[in-house]
Design a protein around this motif. Sequence first.
Motif: not given
Length: 150
Positions: A42-47, A55-57, A135-137, A142-144
């Motif tokens: 919903l918020y671009p910062i989360i994407d 990318v870091i992972m 963090i990725f997980g 959460a997004i899904t």
Amino acid sequence: MKSYRLGFSLKGFVAFMVVMIPNIVWIIAPPVNDPIAGNNALYPIIDILLVASQVIMIALLIIIIPNENMNSKSIKIYFKLACLCLLGYYVSWFCYYTGMVYPLMLVGMAVLPSIYFILIELWLKNYIAIIPSIIFGITHIAITCSNYIS
């Protein structure tokens, strides 16, 4: 950082590539009914947080090599559990492409690769990569959940 060295981890690269196979197929030939095409936060910062941690992972998984020996029996269980997650992920994608799409399965398609990456990093003793994986997980799940669980 003494426990690690920079280099190219073939195991890390292969582990990353095998989980990406369904995603590559999805990019090349998405199914007709494709509900995950709009799976954005919903918020671009989360994407942004999702992509940055991913990318870091991936970079850490491929370029960080532990100096420790990996011949422990307890380490092998991580690999076996990761393989089970990968198998479940492939089954989920198969169901997705055959039209058997339901919310819990879509959440599973976020959970399984997240757990897979953490298990692979434990197997590889690449503990540095676990933080961005978590963090990725969290962001991916959460997004899904926010998009498909009412």
